[in-house]
Design an enzyme around this catalytic site. Sequence first.
Site, PDB file in Angstrom:
ATOM      1  N   ASN A 296       0.859  -1.189   0.000  1.00  0.00           N
ATOM      2  CA  ASN A 296       0.000   0.000   0.000  1.00  0.00           C
ATOM      3  C   ASN A 296       0.897   1.242   0.000  1.00  0.00           C
ATOM      4  O   ASN A 296       1.497   1.567   1.023  1.00  0.00           O
ATOM      5  CB  ASN A 296      -0.898  -0.053   1.254  1.00  0.00           C
ATOM      6  N   TRP A 297       0.965   1.893  -1.156  1.00  0.00           N
ATOM      7  CA  TRP A 297       1.888   3.031  -1.319  1.00  0.00           C
ATOM      8  C   TRP A 297       1.280   4.329  -0.778  1.00  0.00           C
ATOM      9  O   TRP A 297       1.926   5.376  -0.817  1.00  0.00           O
ATOM     10  CB  TRP A 297       2.298   3.186  -2.780  1.00  0.00           C
ATOM     11  N   LYS A 298       0.027   4.252  -0.347  1.00  0.00           N
ATOM     12  CA  LYS A 298      -0.651   5.424   0.227  1.00  0.00           C
ATOM     13  C   LYS A 298      -0.449   6.651  -0.667  1.00  0.00           C
ATOM     14  O   LYS A 298      -0.510   6.518  -1.890  1.00  0.00           O
ATOM     15  CB  LYS A 298      -0.176   5.636   1.673  1.00  0.00           C
TER      16      LYS A 298
ATOM     17  N   HIS B  71     -10.053   1.171   4.862  1.00  0.00           N
ATOM     18  CA  HIS B  71      -8.751   1.366   5.529  1.00  0.00           C
ATOM     19  C   HIS B  71      -8.945   2.356   6.678  1.00  0.00           C
ATOM     20  O   HIS B  71      -9.718   3.308   6.567  1.00  0.00           O
ATOM     21  CB  HIS B  71      -7.717   1.890   4.525  1.00  0.00           C
TER      22      HIS B  71
ATOM     23  N   GLU C  79      -7.247   4.698   7.632  1.00  0.00           N
ATOM     24  CA  GLU C  79      -6.958   6.100   7.288  1.00  0.00           C
ATOM     25  C   GLU C  79      -8.135   6.741   6.555  1.00  0.00           C
ATOM     26  O   GLU C  79      -8.184   7.970   6.422  1.00  0.00           O
ATOM     27  CB  GLU C  79      -5.640   6.175   6.484  1.00  0.00           C
TER      28      GLU C  79
ATOM     29  N   GLY D 154       1.958   2.030  10.925  1.00  0.00           N
ATOM     30  CA  GLY D 154       2.938   3.108  10.841  1.00  0.00           C
ATOM     31  C   GLY D 154       3.653   3.399  12.148  1.00  0.00           C
ATOM     32  O   GLY D 154       4.336   4.416  12.275  1.00  0.00           O
TER      33      GLY D 154
ATOM     34  N   GLY E 274       2.670  -1.365   4.357  1.00  0.00           N
ATOM     35  CA  GLY E 274       2.720   0.060   4.031  1.00  0.00           C
ATOM     36  C   GLY E 274       4.159   0.507   3.859  1.00  0.00           C
ATOM     37  O   GLY E 274       4.766   0.355   2.799  1.00  0.00           O
ATOM     38  N   GLY E 275       4.735   1.042   4.929  1.00  0.00           N
ATOM     39  CA  GLY E 275       6.077   1.626   4.876  1.00  0.00           C
ATOM     40  C   GLY E 275       7.123   0.754   4.208  1.00  0.00           C
ATOM     41  O   GLY E 275       7.916   1.233   3.388  1.00  0.00           O
TER      42      GLY E 275
HETATM   43  P1  PGA Z   1       2.403   0.131   7.699  1.00  0.00           P
HETATM   44  O1  PGA Z   1       0.982   0.375   6.963  1.00  0.00           O
HETATM   45  O2  PGA Z   1       2.961  -1.167   7.175  1.00  0.00           O
HETATM   46  O3  PGA Z   1       3.236   1.328   7.310  1.00  0.00           O
HETATM   47  O4  PGA Z   1       2.134   0.053   9.163  1.00  0.00           O
HETATM   48  C1  PGA Z   1       0.080  -0.669   6.727  1.00  0.00           C
HETATM   49  C2  PGA Z   1      -1.208  -0.141   6.159  1.00  0.00           C
HETATM   50  O5  PGA Z   1      -1.672   0.946   6.553  1.00  0.00           O
HETATM   51  O6  PGA Z   1      -1.822  -0.788   5.286  1.00  0.00           O
END
Ligand code: PGA
Length: 253
Positions: A10-12, A98, A100, A175, A235-236
Amino acid sequence: MPRRRWFGGNWKLQKGVAASIALAQELRAALALYPTEHVDVVVIPSTVALYPVVQALRGSGIQVGAQDVFWESAGAWTGQTSPAHVAEVGCRFVLVGHSEKRGRGETPADVQRKVHAVRNQGLQPVICVGETQEEHAAGLVWEVIRMQVHTACEGLSAEQVAACLWAYEPVWAIGTGQAASPAWAERVHAFLRQELLFWGRSVAESARIVYGGSVSQQQVQSLMAQPNIDGALVGGASLTAPSFVDILNEAIQ
Ligand code: PGA
């Protein structure tokens, strides 16, 4: 039948179009020998990068997903992303719910409308569920997961629920560098699978439930060793080709 593993990056909102294409090309080269015929590898760029990333990955075995869509496919909806358009450019998956998005006003009813809309386009929703830090501390995880699972799928047939994927993403782990322990994640995944019994044993047994929240190369193997964890939403650590590839390699050791 063993469940096919699923790994998403997930590159957000971290990569622009040029950077997304570059990362896609790096992954394509690095994963040329990866068994994508047996394991789903999915990248999830920002909306404006979807089309060029699909093009960059065509024929590679790496699939593309979207981070969010609206529940209407067409109409006077300025600024929204149509699930039909996302399907048209060649995406296979869409993240829905998600944290977020939920944390910025997306309601359980919105999540439900989006799940239906995504399904109606023949795309697979990856329904994200998970408790906040406060809910976790208050022991509310089971109520939260139960509510999120059942509202997301209300009105779907068993066959439609079977086409959904699930991501358990405890909000406190996203995160933060503090992934859930494999034992905790397994407990919640097993609970989620039990909730899916509502739609029948075969739906529950075949559902893919992936873990997300600070996944790194260090713990991915112990997470994948759990019987109810079928992959990861990263994510990260998906933002550079080497760190994502390390995770993918560890995961199939
Ligand atoms: P993260 O994000 O690996 O940076 O914790 C995961 C996500 O939000 O899908």
